[in-house]
Design an enzyme around this catalytic site. Sequence first.
Site, PDB file in Angstrom:
ATOM      1  N   GLY A   1     -13.176 -11.313   1.590  1.00 39.63           N
ATOM      2  CA  GLY A   1     -13.805 -12.456   2.249  1.00 39.63           C
ATOM      3  C   GLY A   1     -13.055 -13.765   2.135  1.00 39.63           C
ATOM      4  O   GLY A   1     -13.535 -14.784   2.649  1.00 39.63           O
TER       5      GLY A   1
ATOM      6  N   ARG B   1     -19.271   4.179  10.703  1.00 41.99           N
ATOM      7  CA  ARG B   1     -19.515   2.806  11.134  1.00 41.99           C
ATOM      8  C   ARG B   1     -20.564   2.805  12.228  1.00 41.99           C
ATOM      9  O   ARG B   1     -20.416   3.533  13.211  1.00 41.99           O
ATOM     10  CB  ARG B   1     -18.225   2.182  11.670  1.00 41.99           C
TER      11      ARG B   1
ATOM     12  N   THR C   1      -5.905   1.726  -7.016  1.00 45.71           N
ATOM     13  CA  THR C   1      -7.112   1.388  -6.253  1.00 45.71           C
ATOM     14  C   THR C   1      -8.164   2.468  -6.417  1.00 45.71           C
ATOM     15  O   THR C   1      -7.925   3.631  -6.101  1.00 45.71           O
ATOM     16  CB  THR C   1      -6.771   1.210  -4.757  1.00 45.71           C
TER      17      THR C   1
ATOM     18  N   SER D   1       0.825  -1.210   0.000  1.00 43.90           N
ATOM     19  CA  SER D   1       0.000   0.000   0.000  1.00 43.90           C
ATOM     20  C   SER D   1       0.854   1.254   0.000  1.00 43.90           C
ATOM     21  O   SER D   1       1.883   1.325   0.673  1.00 43.90           O
ATOM     22  CB  SER D   1      -0.886   0.001   1.251  1.00 43.90           C
TER      23      SER D   1
ATOM     24  N   HIS E   1     -13.035  -3.233  -1.450  1.00 43.76           N
ATOM     25  CA  HIS E   1     -12.142  -2.698  -0.416  1.00 43.76           C
ATOM     26  C   HIS E   1     -12.445  -3.383   0.923  1.00 43.76           C
ATOM     27  O   HIS E   1     -12.444  -2.762   1.989  1.00 43.76           O
ATOM     28  CB  HIS E   1     -12.305  -1.176  -0.279  1.00 43.76           C
TER      29      HIS E   1
ATOM     30  N   ARG F   1     -10.930 -16.504   3.262  1.00 42.99           N
ATOM     31  CA  ARG F   1     -10.445 -16.917   4.588  1.00 42.99           C
ATOM     32  C   ARG F   1      -9.858 -18.327   4.575  1.00 42.99           C
ATOM     33  O   ARG F   1      -9.361 -18.803   5.582  1.00 42.99           O
ATOM     34  CB  ARG F   1     -11.590 -16.896   5.618  1.00 42.99           C
TER      35      ARG F   1
ATOM     36  N   GLN G   1       0.892  -0.222  -4.743  1.00 52.86           N
ATOM     37  CA  GLN G   1      -0.504   0.231  -4.869  1.00 52.86           C
ATOM     38  C   GLN G   1      -0.594   1.741  -4.664  1.00 52.86           C
ATOM     39  O   GLN G   1       0.014   2.298  -3.754  1.00 52.86           O
ATOM     40  CB  GLN G   1      -1.373  -0.492  -3.818  1.00 52.86           C
TER      41      GLN G   1
ATOM     42  N   TYR H   1      -3.349   5.213  -4.636  1.00 51.34           N
ATOM     43  CA  TYR H   1      -4.614   5.921  -4.804  1.00 51.34           C
ATOM     44  C   TYR H   1      -4.304   7.164  -5.634  1.00 51.34           C
ATOM     45  O   TYR H   1      -3.146   7.488  -5.890  1.00 51.34           O
ATOM     46  CB  TYR H   1      -5.177   6.350  -3.449  1.00 51.34           C
TER      47      TYR H   1
ATOM     48  N   LYS I   1      -7.904  -1.928  -9.226  1.00 46.09           N
ATOM     49  CA  LYS I   1      -8.539  -2.614  -8.093  1.00 46.09           C
ATOM     50  C   LYS I   1      -9.842  -1.930  -7.729  1.00 46.09           C
ATOM     51  O   LYS I   1      -9.874  -0.705  -7.545  1.00 46.09           O
ATOM     52  CB  LYS I   1      -7.583  -2.592  -6.903  1.00 46.09           C
TER      53      LYS I   1
END
Length: 410
Positions: free
Chosen positions: A334, A188, A179, A131, A301, A336, A151, A153, A277
């Site tokens: 996701g 949140r 990205t 990143s 993301h 895992r 990566q 932005y 991305k």
Amino acid sequence: MAPVTPTRDGAEEDRAIAGGLMASTRDWFETVEEAQHRARKRLPKSVYLALVAGTEKGLTASDNVAAFDEITWRPHVADLPGKRELATTVMGQEVSMPVLISPTGVQAVHPDGEVAVARASAAEDVAMGLSSFASKPVEEVGAAQQKLFFQMYWVGDRETILARAERARAAGAKGLIMTLDWSFASRRDWGSPPIPEKIDLKNALKFAPEVTLKPRWLATYLRSGSIPELTVPNLALGGEEPPNFFGAYGQWMGSPLPTWEDVAWLREQWGGPFLLKGVTRPDDARRAVDAGVTAISVSTHGGNNLDSTPGAIRSLPGVIDAVGDQVEVVMDGGVRRGADVVKAMALGARAVMIGRAYLWGMAANGERGVQNVLSIIRQGIDEALMGLGKASVHDLSREDVVLPPNFTRS
Ligand SMILES: Cc1cc2nc3c(=O)[nH]c(=O)nc-3n(C[C@H](O)[C@H](O)[C@H](O)COP(=O)(O)O)c2cc1C
């Protein structure tokens, strides 16, 4: 019967050894779930919560994981291959399995940060995305990992962006990741964890209660002789002082929003492998191809952006149908376990990228924890391939899985 993983052609002793090794010990965890459990125990609460994240209600973050559970297998039972081939190439790099390290800003998880991730991923022979908001300079990371993608932005003007990309190239980056799956959605429902602007005495005292509750995390930092710096060294150019996280974020929010023309421009300037991305829509995927990208990652993301975007794996088939024969398509969000990698490949992905999985691993056990995660995923891929009767990751197809009605979104 205990799970076993043959490492060679049906050798009984290998099965027994692998079976024994898979049970969790103090220094070894057998699933990513267990790594997350250890991360939750070891990290200060606000650091842990910053990794879990997920915007607003967390619908996308949850669906990224849950959607994989809806995909089921069509296994074979005989004529199973004694050896499975996991190696492939992604963006021109030969890798030992179709798993890449997705770029994350790993502030405060471990003092070795992205250098630990670089060493672990190099040891497992997989490629790494670093990143531009990482805590370690690209030069240090590039010294530890040859198969490196940098990566970015869209932060600053074209000249600055290009200069940062060239700095990464000089440090050994073999590809660029641009990205675009972050459009500043950030609230949140469960309350964002506080991030200090810098670690000074005032903040040290403020965070002291939660930090002292996590002696292992604290001891790791004390042993390394450093404190989490919360600076963003890869945005600095020509010997400038690195901005702190908020300074960097402010620069980014003040930058013009990137256009398809900007994508095509950066791709052309870079000239080498270039991954976009964050694409989830077939029409965007076609625009990306028109812009000349070599690869796309279908990504949300990690559910950290626009909540209610479907889990990334649901958008994969539409993107594959649109452009899968023109560019390499990977996905992230996701993943895992190895089975998730195989499911994504059965739906047409060339590889997957992992984010939180390796962050949990690093929180649990530093560099070895990251290797532990990669090794679990490798074993899981191998097991799924065997059960499906496939000798290679390249032999997978949609025939190997069952999708419930209305699974895909495009
Ligand atoms: C804590 C955290 C920080 C992240 N930072 C970045 C980043 O700096 N650049 C980027 O392209 N993606 C970033 N991502 C997104 C990941 O690259 C990846 O898309 C996501 O983690 C995949 O989902 P997963 O965590 O479920 O595997 C970040 C994700 C997390 C969880």
